[in-house]
Design an enzyme around this catalytic site. Structure first.
Site, PDB file in Angstrom:
ATOM      1  CE1 TYR A   1      35.218  39.667  42.033  1.00 40.58           C
ATOM      2  CE2 TYR A   1      34.005  41.576  42.553  1.00 40.58           C
ATOM      3  CZ  TYR A   1      35.188  40.942  41.839  1.00 40.58           C
ATOM      4  OH  TYR A   1      35.628  41.474  40.700  1.00 40.58           O
TER       5      TYR A   1
ATOM      6  CB  THR B   1      44.690  37.395  39.858  1.00 44.51           C
ATOM      7  OG1 THR B   1      43.863  36.369  39.500  1.00 44.51           O
ATOM      8  CG2 THR B   1      43.816  38.343  41.112  1.00 44.51           C
TER       9      THR B   1
ATOM     10  CG  PHE C   1      41.512  39.763  48.370  1.00 41.04           C
ATOM     11  CD1 PHE C   1      40.426  39.948  47.602  1.00 41.04           C
ATOM     12  CD2 PHE C   1      42.076  38.791  48.746  1.00 41.04           C
ATOM     13  CE1 PHE C   1      40.100  38.706  47.174  1.00 41.04           C
ATOM     14  CE2 PHE C   1      41.768  37.575  48.197  1.00 41.04           C
ATOM     15  CZ  PHE C   1      40.754  37.549  47.285  1.00 41.04           C
TER      16      PHE C   1
ATOM     17  CE  LYS D   1      38.341  43.518  38.633  1.00 37.88           C
ATOM     18  NZ  LYS D   1      39.170  42.834  40.025  1.00 37.88           N
TER      19      LYS D   1
ATOM     20  CG  HIS E   1      35.246  39.545  36.897  1.00 42.37           C
ATOM     21  ND1 HIS E   1      35.572  38.763  38.036  1.00 42.37           N
ATOM     22  CD2 HIS E   1      34.376  38.844  36.285  1.00 42.37           C
ATOM     23  CE1 HIS E   1      34.888  38.039  38.162  1.00 42.37           C
ATOM     24  NE2 HIS E   1      34.140  37.691  37.122  1.00 42.37           N
TER      25      HIS E   1
ATOM     26  CG  ASN F   1      42.714  42.653  38.743  1.00 42.64           C
ATOM     27  OD1 ASN F   1      41.438  43.514  38.868  1.00 42.64           O
ATOM     28  ND2 ASN F   1      42.936  41.443  39.331  1.00 42.64           N
TER      29      ASN F   1
ATOM     30  CD  GLU G   1      31.452  35.399  37.698  1.00 45.40           C
ATOM     31  OE1 GLU G   1      32.034  35.713  36.401  1.00 45.40           O
ATOM     32  OE2 GLU G   1      32.029  34.846  38.439  1.00 45.40           O
TER      33      GLU G   1
ATOM     34  NE  ARG H   1      43.111  40.660  35.824  1.00 48.26           N
ATOM     35  CZ  ARG H   1      42.397  39.748  36.335  1.00 48.26           C
ATOM     36  NH1 ARG H   1      42.919  38.556  36.147  1.00 48.26           N
ATOM     37  NH2 ARG H   1      41.314  40.006  36.945  1.00 48.26           N
TER      38      ARG H   1
HETATM   39  P1  IDP Z   1      40.412  37.116  39.426  1.00 45.46           P
HETATM   40  O1  IDP Z   1      39.793  38.292  39.314  1.00 45.46           O
HETATM   41  O2  IDP Z   1      41.705  36.794  38.231  1.00 45.46           O
HETATM   42  O3  IDP Z   1      39.584  35.953  38.870  1.00 45.46           O
HETATM   43  P2  IDP Z   1      40.120  36.315  41.972  1.00 45.46           P
HETATM   44  O4  IDP Z   1      40.938  35.423  42.887  1.00 45.46           O
HETATM   45  O5  IDP Z   1      39.051  35.837  42.064  1.00 45.46           O
HETATM   46  O6  IDP Z   1      40.839  36.944  40.920  1.00 45.46           O
HETATM   47  O7  IDP Z   1      39.976  37.585  42.928  1.00 45.46           O
HETATM   48  C1  IDP Z   1      39.035  38.566  42.666  1.00 45.46           C
HETATM   49  C2  IDP Z   1      39.690  39.967  42.682  1.00 45.46           C
HETATM   50  O8  IDP Z   1      39.973  40.259  43.951  1.00 45.46           O
HETATM   51  C3  IDP Z   1      40.856  40.039  41.795  1.00 45.46           C
HETATM   52  O9  IDP Z   1      40.572  40.356  40.468  1.00 45.46           O
HETATM   53  C4  IDP Z   1      41.219  41.221  42.730  1.00 45.46           C
HETATM   54  O10 IDP Z   1      40.829  42.269  42.258  1.00 45.46           O
HETATM   55  C5  IDP Z   1      41.051  41.097  43.975  1.00 45.46           C
HETATM   56  N1  IDP Z   1      42.011  40.375  44.699  1.00 45.46           N
HETATM   57  C6  IDP Z   1      42.376  39.123  44.715  1.00 45.46           C
HETATM   58  N2  IDP Z   1      43.425  38.682  45.564  1.00 45.46           N
HETATM   59  C7  IDP Z   1      43.735  39.903  46.122  1.00 45.46           C
HETATM   60  C8  IDP Z   1      44.651  40.189  46.991  1.00 45.46           C
HETATM   61  O11 IDP Z   1      45.474  39.333  47.308  1.00 45.46           O
HETATM   62  N3  IDP Z   1      45.064  41.653  47.192  1.00 45.46           N
HETATM   63  C9  IDP Z   1      44.098  42.344  46.874  1.00 45.46           C
HETATM   64  N4  IDP Z   1      43.176  42.226  45.930  1.00 45.46           N
HETATM   65  C10 IDP Z   1      42.948  40.899  45.622  1.00 45.46           C
HETATM   66 MG    MG Z   2      37.847  35.191  39.942  1.00 47.78          MG
END
Ligand code: IDP
Ligand code: MG
Length: 148
Positions: free
Chosen positions: A50, A92, A58, A10, A116, A113, A127, A103
């Site tokens: 996304y 996550t 978010f 990221k 991805h 974080n 993807e 992470r």
């Molecule tokens: P992942 O990246 O671990 O697969 P996902 O649930 O697919 O997680 O969410 C995509 C991205 O969205 C996360 O990596 C994070 O950057 C962001 N994200 C997910 N949940 C939240 C949240 O509750 N607050 C802020 N950002 C979030």
């Molecule tokens: Mg994801």
């Protein structure tokens, strides 16, 4: 089971100069880099990536963040690569990510974080096709493979 997965670092990872550190962890794990490039996501690319999160609270700040600067995208290959990479990056939410995961070691914010990675073989295929042409993906032997 040889598998491919999509990973990108990221924008904050580039800003924090952690590109080498993060890639090193994937290499150390024994994953093979079969594609690698820097790019700057536009709005459409970020929204396509996304799509499953559209409408969540978010989503808008996430799109803004991931389009805020260049990223480093790659395809990693190895046995059970999708699950292996997810274990290597950690949960996550950095509050839940174990120490020793990417992470868990480098992130304090859910949004920022660090990295991805695809969450299933199906999303990996989707993807990869969003960001890489066949001619950008290299099929080559890694002579160390037999030792992992
Ligand atoms: P992942 O990246 O671990 O697969 P996902 O649930 O697919 O997680 O969410 C995509 C991205 O969205 C996360 O990596 C994070 O950057 C962001 N994200 C997910 N949940 C939240 C949240 O509750 N607050 C802020 N950002 C979030
Ligand atoms: Mg994801």
């Amino acid at each position: 089971m040889e598998e491919r997965t999509f990973v990108y670092l990221k924008p904050n990872t580039i800003q924090r100069q952690l590109v080498g550190e993060v890639i090193r962890r994937f290499e150390r794990r024994g994953l093979k880099i079969v594609a690698l490039k820097m790019l700057w996501l536009n709005q459409e690319q970020a929204e396509a990536l996304y799509a499953e999160h559209k409408g969540k609270n978010f989503y808008e700040p996430l799109i803004k963040f991931v389009t805020s600067g260049p990223i480093v995208a790659m395809i990693l290959e190895g046995p059970h690569a999708v699950r292996l990479v997810r274990h290597t990056i950690g949960s996550t939410d950095p509050l839940e990510a174990s120490g020793g995961t990417i992470r868990g070691d480098f992130a304090v914010s859910v949004r920022k974080n660090i990295v991805h990675a695809s969450d299933s073989p199906e999303s990996a295929r989707r993807e990869i096709s969003l960001f890489f042409d066949e001619k950008e993906i290299f099929d080559y032997p890694l002579l160390l493979e037999e030792h992992f």
